[in-house]
Design an enzyme around this catalytic site. Structure first.
Site, PDB file in Angstrom:
ATOM      1  N   SER A   1       2.982  -2.332  10.356  1.00 28.02           N
ATOM      2  CA  SER A   1       4.382  -2.855  10.429  1.00 28.02           C
ATOM      3  C   SER A   1       5.103  -3.261  10.323  1.00 28.02           C
ATOM      4  CB  SER A   1       5.488  -1.411  12.355  1.00 28.02           C
ATOM      5  OG  SER A   1       4.369   0.075  11.972  1.00 28.02           O
TER       6      SER A   1
ATOM      7  N   GLU B   1      -6.860   4.776   7.618  1.00 27.29           N
ATOM      8  CA  GLU B   1      -6.543   6.147   7.243  1.00 27.29           C
ATOM      9  C   GLU B   1      -7.735   6.431   6.654  1.00 27.29           C
ATOM     10  OE1 GLU B   1      -3.302   5.435   5.282  1.00 27.29           O
ATOM     11  OE2 GLU B   1      -2.136   4.511   7.583  1.00 27.29           O
TER      12      GLU B   1
ATOM     13  N   GLY C   1       1.681   2.289  10.414  1.00 23.67           N
ATOM     14  CA  GLY C   1       2.840   3.262  10.265  1.00 23.67           C
ATOM     15  C   GLY C   1       3.208   3.713  11.975  1.00 23.67           C
TER      16      GLY C   1
ATOM     17  N   HIS D   1      -9.301   1.136   4.842  1.00 23.76           N
ATOM     18  CA  HIS D   1      -8.348   1.637   5.230  1.00 23.76           C
ATOM     19  C   HIS D   1      -8.162   2.173   6.689  1.00 23.76           C
ATOM     20  CE1 HIS D   1      -4.204   2.246   6.173  1.00 23.76           C
ATOM     21  NE2 HIS D   1      -3.316   1.546   5.720  1.00 23.76           N
TER      22      HIS D   1
ATOM     23  N   GLU E   1      -5.629  -4.833  10.581  1.00 26.30           N
ATOM     24  CA  GLU E   1      -4.724  -3.883  11.138  1.00 26.30           C
ATOM     25  C   GLU E   1      -5.004  -2.848  11.595  1.00 26.30           C
ATOM     26  OE1 GLU E   1      -2.651  -2.863   6.820  1.00 26.30           O
ATOM     27  OE2 GLU E   1      -4.424  -1.267   6.948  1.00 26.30           O
TER      28      GLU E   1
ATOM     29  N   LYS F   1       0.194   4.367  -0.353  1.00 32.32           N
ATOM     30  CA  LYS F   1      -0.819   5.124   0.314  1.00 32.32           C
ATOM     31  C   LYS F   1      -0.192   6.867  -0.666  1.00 32.32           C
ATOM     32  CE  LYS F   1      -0.218   3.739   4.395  1.00 32.32           C
ATOM     33  NZ  LYS F   1      -0.091   3.811   6.451  1.00 32.32           N
TER      34      LYS F   1
ATOM     35  N   ASN G   1       1.092  -1.142   0.068  1.00 33.97           N
ATOM     36  CA  ASN G   1       0.091   0.235  -0.057  1.00 33.97           C
ATOM     37  C   ASN G   1       0.915   1.162  -0.224  1.00 33.97           C
ATOM     38  OD1 ASN G   1      -1.559   2.133   0.239  1.00 33.97           O
ATOM     39  ND2 ASN G   1      -2.466   1.535   2.690  1.00 33.97           N
TER      40      ASN G   1
HETATM   41  C1  PEP Z   1      -1.062  -0.172   5.976  1.00 38.90           C
HETATM   42  O1  PEP Z   1      -1.046   0.700   5.709  1.00 38.90           O
HETATM   43  O2  PEP Z   1      -1.641  -1.030   5.542  1.00 38.90           O
HETATM   44  C2  PEP Z   1       0.442  -0.705   6.291  1.00 38.90           C
HETATM   45  C3  PEP Z   1       0.412  -1.340   7.258  1.00 38.90           C
HETATM   46  O3  PEP Z   1       1.353   0.204   6.758  1.00 38.90           O
HETATM   47  P1  PEP Z   1       2.656   0.055   7.559  1.00 38.90           P
HETATM   48  O4  PEP Z   1       2.855  -1.496   7.419  1.00 38.90           O
HETATM   49  O5  PEP Z   1       3.748   1.088   7.501  1.00 38.90           O
HETATM   50  O6  PEP Z   1       2.261   0.186   9.253  1.00 38.90           O
END
Ligand code: PEP
Length: 250
Positions: free
Chosen positions: A213, A97, A173, A95, A167, A11, A9
């Site tokens: 992460s 976000e 992040g 997601h 998630e 983003k 992703n």
């Molecule tokens: C994501 O944006 O779905 C995500 C898991 O981000 P990150 O790996 O940076 O935590």
């Protein structure tokens, strides 16, 4: 047997040149990887050029969001039909976000998921609890409510095409990663929810990804959990080497 899916992703990152270079880097390494599906999800404006960069490779193209209406007066939106038109095979939906920054609801996610499925695009439906929800012992309840609401109206015929991504919001992040045990517990709950709502056979076939992460250094342990079928990767998907290293760990 469920084939692992490693999804990037990106983003709201990259520019045109970086997006093409990153896609080519992932495509170049994909040939060495067997037994794993690879997917990249660039910003909408770069979907077409990334699709061209991936042509002939084993890497699939996905979007980070799209709207459920086919066309019309929805300024700023992109339809699922447009995604299908440019060759996108997946779309990330719900997601955190989008849920927590942009106000997307379970109802929005379910409408988008049904439209994607109607057009042959596989939705990656994200669910995950906030830190305060986890600390209050509400993780199971939050996940169940998002699961039920986000998959409302998704039929037994369509659910095998759906990918679910767990998630935890506190791990996205932040550099904080769920322990393999924390991830496995929620993934197993999600599989139970799938079995209750659909059938055991279907529950055994649907892929459930972990996101939060995930990096080359922690991927192997997370991906070795019995109910973790791949990863949704944010930050580490912006470097082809790191993304491919995660895929190799799977
Ligand atoms: C994501 O944006 O779905 C995500 C898991 O981000 P990150 O790996 O940076 O935590």
């Amino acid at each position: 047997m469920r084939k692992p899916l490693i999804a990037g992703n990106w983003k709201m990152n990259t520019n045109r040149a970086d997006a093409v270079a990153l896609a080519k880097g992932v495509a170049a390494g994909a040939g060495e990887l067997d037994g794993v599906d690879l997917l990249v999800c660039p910003p909408a404006v770069y979907l077409s050029v990334v699709g061209e960069a991936l042509a002939g490779s084993a890497v699939a193209l996905g979007a980070q969001n799209a709207y459920f209406e086919d066309n019309g007066a929805y300024t700023g939106e992109t339809s699922m039909a447009m995604l299908a038109d440019i060759g996108a095979e997946y779309v990330i939906l719900g997601h955190s976000e989008r849920r927590h920054v942009l106000g997307e609801t379970d109802s929005d996610v379910s409408k988008k998921a049904r439209k994607a499925l109607e057009l042959g695009i596989a939705p990656i439906v994200c669910v995950g609890e906030l830190l305060e929800e986890r600390e209050a012992g509400r993780t199971g309840e939050v996940i169940k409510s998002q699961f039920v609401g986000s998959l409302d109206g998704v039929t037994e015929a369509d659910i095998p095409s759906v990918v679910i991504a767990y998630e935890p919001v506190w791990a996205i992040g932040t550099g904080k990663v769920a322990t393999p045990e924390q991830a496995e517990e929620v993934h197993a709950d999600l599989r139970r929810l799938l079995a209750e709502r659909y059938t055991g056979e279907i529950a055994g076939a649907v892929r459930i990804l972990y996101g939060g992460s995930m990096k080359p250094g922690n991927a192997a342990e997370l991906l070795s959990q019995p109910n973790v079928d791949g990863g949704l990767i944010g930050g580490a998907s912006l470097k082809a080497d790191d993304f491919l290293a995660i895929a190799k760990a799977g």
